[in-house]
Design an enzyme around this catalytic site. Structure first.
Site, short mmCIF file in Angstrom:
data_model
loop_
_atom_site.label_atom_id
_atom_site.label_comp_id
_atom_site.label_asym_id
_atom_site.label_seq_id
_atom_site.Cartn_x
_atom_site.Cartn_y
_atom_site.Cartn_z
N ASP A 537 -6.54 -5.23 -1.77
CA ASP A 537 -5.45 -4.92 -0.85
C ASP A 537 -4.68 -3.69 -1.29
O ASP A 537 -4.05 -3.02 -0.48
CB ASP A 537 -4.50 -6.11 -0.72
CG ASP A 537 -3.78 -6.41 -2.02
OD1 ASP A 537 -4.48 -6.60 -3.03
OD2 ASP A 537 -2.53 -6.45 -2.03
N MET A 539 -6.25 -1.07 -2.78
CA MET A 539 -7.13 0.07 -2.55
C MET A 539 -7.25 0.41 -1.07
O MET A 539 -7.43 1.55 -0.69
CB MET A 539 -8.52 -0.22 -3.13
CG MET A 539 -8.55 -0.35 -4.64
SD MET A 539 -10.19 -0.74 -5.26
CE MET A 539 -11.11 0.69 -4.75
N CYS A 540 -7.15 -0.60 -0.21
CA CYS A 540 -7.24 -0.38 1.23
C CYS A 540 -5.84 -0.21 1.82
O CYS A 540 -4.86 -0.74 1.30
CB CYS A 540 -7.94 -1.56 1.91
SG CYS A 540 -9.65 -1.81 1.39
N THR A 541 -5.79 0.53 2.94
CA THR A 541 -4.52 0.70 3.63
C THR A 541 -4.30 -0.51 4.53
O THR A 541 -4.92 -0.65 5.58
CB THR A 541 -4.53 1.99 4.47
OG1 THR A 541 -4.83 3.09 3.63
CG2 THR A 541 -3.19 2.21 5.14
#
Length: 682
Positions: A537, A539-541
């Site tokens: 969560d 690393m991802c937008t």
């Protein structure tokens, strides 16, 4: 004796005329329905041979209009006769149907008649009227031509021998002389006089009727370029020539020798021109004669015609004409000063072909931008298509297509006229050291060189990457090369859109606003690795689905406002608490015609609120400060390599390390009260 019957004009509208009308309506006329001048041309009557019977079949008296008809100084090709007219385009089909066509027609007829009486000039005898309605969405054009011609009462009659070949009245050498006179004119006069005197055949303008026909001449002949090829019916222009002669020379024109000129080339065997003697009884009437001349439709009834271009047009051309219609309509009523050409000529570089990149590209295309380049290092994954509108499920198969190239290809499918390209490129970043191998260094150097080239080739750059540190190198390049840089970043329910400030222009410093900051100007540490040792969560937008299109649209609209501002990239941020009701009010105060040109916009979706902020450039900024820019301009890749490999390099270069040390020292010098101290006093 038989009454003279005239072959009416038939309109021949080239498709180019409708294409030109489309451009004229959208770019020039807009909502205007004023009368404008228009021109047309016609030639001598022509025939074709029927393959079955071998008989010559007369073609219609065509009067042709094309794209050149709207040109003020239009000259038809050699050998064609020029005709002028009035063009009126209506804004709605209801207005077209309800127009007072009788009044429009009579106005043109009166104009012709007044011109005859006041100037004795024959140039308007072929005048025509064209009314239209252009359905630009469906490419249907409703039109109706009128060729006003005066009615003679009583009617003209042809002598008993009727119309006959011109060779029965003129010798071939005489006709050849007439042909030579006509060919010597670049644009033939539609009407002229012919006489034979002392064995010589000569011609003159019809305006010279009294002086040209003297008592010594053996024959007086009135001639005209005849668009009719019918053996017994002369063309429509002869009607107004008769009216002209009867109005100006009533005592000399009860009987007229008429040459209908129909030979565009010297014939190899038989001359096509016709000759006849016409007569009229009674005295000329006083005042303007009645006029006729509305063209009949294909059903043989008086009514307009329809040109439906959609089925025959190339879909690509249809798209080219229609795609910017919304933009051009903005200028009709709302923003006449909107410079669409400046926007369409702007070349945009999109760094990051993810959710923001896809939405930004679509919005740019809607604004008319036609050169868009994508840069991304990843491939399309199965989680992308539902959030990123330039990708589909098939793009995820077999490991996924490269995002940048796939996005560019999809843009071309949406609109073939777009110049879209994609580059798979990994942007070097601070905090991500380059391995000291020759191959790794060469790869990084090539990536930097490619990015520098792309910056040189584009005018505006969007920073839409996933990580903070990936925006550092583009920030430095944008500041050094003077490009418009727009940065967009997303939170869960918040977003930031910021335009980077530009270096000082050549104007005097006291006339320049304070330089605006960049994405890094509020930082007191250099950008570092934000990707390693992060949970999924992190690393991802992770963001609300509606936030990305809002932020992307905001960034594109900000670019449009910057481009419309007189100072462009140097546009100052609006004053605090700016409260103007509309874009025009701000434009009057030196702003953009589109309204405010803010520095930063921070959106809060939970509150459905936007906040406009302004931040000054920081002289110790690791992204846009003069210290960093000058170091890059002096050392190039070597300076960048230090920034990639040494996390402390940028802080040392800009002096942030000393600032941090001073802050630490200041904190240590404070006499802090320990917790629990002084409890006995209570």
């Amino acid at each position: 004796m038989p009454i003279v019957q005239f072959a009416p004009f038939s309109s021949l509208v080239q498709p180019s005329f409708w294409h030109k009308l489309t451009d004229l309506k959208v770019d020039v006329l807009k909502l205007s329905d004023d009368h404008i001048p228009v021109s047309a041309s016609y030639s001598v009557g022509r025939t074709v041979k029927d393959r079955e019977t071998g008989q010559e079949v007369a073609l219609g008296c065509n009067l042709t209009v094309g794209s050149e008809s709207f040109e003020d100084d239009h000259k038809p090709p050699s050998g064609l006769v020029l005709a002028t007219g009035t063009f009126k385009n209506f804004n709605t089909i209801e207005e077209f149907k309800a127009a007072d066509k009788t009044a429009l027609f009579n106005q043109e007829a009166q104009h012709i008649w007044d011109h005859i009486l006041t100037t004795r000039d024959s140039s308007l005898l072929n005048r025509f009227l064209l009314i239209t309605y252009a359905d630009l969405k469906n490419y249907k054009y409703y039109y109706w031509f009128a060729f006003p011609a005066f009615v003679s009462k009583p009617a003209w009659e042809i002598a008993e021998e009727g119309w006959k070949s011109a060779t029965e009245e003129f010798k071939p050498e005489q006709l050849a002389e007439i042909h030579g006179h006509i060919r010597a004119q670049t644009t033939p006069s539609p009407f002229f006089l012919v006489r034979e005197e002392a064995g010589t055949t000569s011609i003159a303008p019809v305006e010279s009727y009294e002086s040209f026909f003297t008592s010594s001449s053996t024959s007086h002949t009135v001639a005209f370029i005849d668009p009719s090829a019918n053996p017994q019916n002369p063309g429509w222009p002869l009607r107004n020539l008769f009216a002209y002669l009867r109005a100006l020379y009533p005592t000399k024109t009860a009987s007229i020798r008429v040459l209908c000129w129909r030979d565009s080339e010297l014939p190899s065997s038989e001359w096509k021109s016709r000759f006849g003697v016409v007569q009229i009884a009674g005295d000329p009437i006083e005042g303007r004669p009645t006029a006729v001349g509305w063209e009949k439709n294909p059903q043989g009834k008086l009514g307009p015609r329809i040109a439906d271009l959609a089925p025959m047009m190339d879909p690509t051309r249809l798209a080219a004409q229609a795609v910017d219609l919304n933009l051009k309509l903005m200028r009709w009523r709302i923003l006449p000063s909107l410079d669409l050409e400046k926007i369409s000529a702007t070349k945009c570089l999109i760094l990051g072909a993810g959710t923001l990149g896809c939405y930004v590209a679509r919005a740019l295309m809607g604004w008319g931008v036609r050169t868009i380049t994508f840069v991304d290092s990843s491939r399309v994954s199965f989680s992308n298509p539902v959030r990123q509108p330039l990708f589909e499920f098939e793009d995820c198969l077999d490991g996924g297509k490269p995002k940048a190239e796939c996005a560019a290809a999809r843009m071309k499918k949406i609109y073939p006229g777009i110049d879209a390209t994609g580059h798979t490129l990994s942007i070097p970043m601070p905090g991500h050291p380059i391995p000291p191998t020759a191959a790794s260094l060469a790869e990084a150097k090539a990536a930097v060189r490619k990015l520098e080239q792309l910056f040189d080739e584009h005018d505006a750059v969007f920073l839409l990457m996933d990580s903070r540190e990936s925006r550092w190198l583009p920030t430095v390049l944008g500041a050094a090369k003077g490009k418009i840089v727009l940065n967009a970043a997303l939170g869960f329910d918040t977003f930031l859109v910021i335009r980077h400030g530009a270096r000082a222009s050549s104007t005097p410093k006291d006339a320049q606003p304070a330089r605006l900051g960049c994405y890094y100007c509020n930082d007191i540490v250099a950008p570092a690795d934000s990707l390693t040792d992060r949970t999924l969560d992190q690393m991802c937008t992770v963001t609300r689905p509606g936030l990305a299109p809002i932020a992307a649209a905001t960034a594109v609209e900000l670019l449009a406002s910057v481009l419309q501002h007189p100072q462009g990239i140097h546009a100052p941020a609006p004053p605090p608490n700016q409260d103007l009701p509309n874009s025009q009010s701000y434009a009057e105060h030196g702003g953009s015609v589109l309204g405010l040109v803010p520095h930063q916009l921070r959106g809060f979706l939970a509150q459905f609120r936007n906040l406009l902020l302004t931040g000054a450039a920081y002289d110790k900024c690791t992204g846009c400060s003069e210290t960093v820019i000058q170091a890059y301009e002096k050392e190039g890749f070597e300076m960048l390599l230090k920034a990639f490999n040494d996390q402390k390099y940028l802080e040392t270069l800009t002096g942030l390390d000393k600032l941090f040390e001073e802050g630490e020292a200041a904190l240590e010098s404070v006499d802090w009260e320990e917790e629990g101290e002084g409890e006995d006093d209570f």
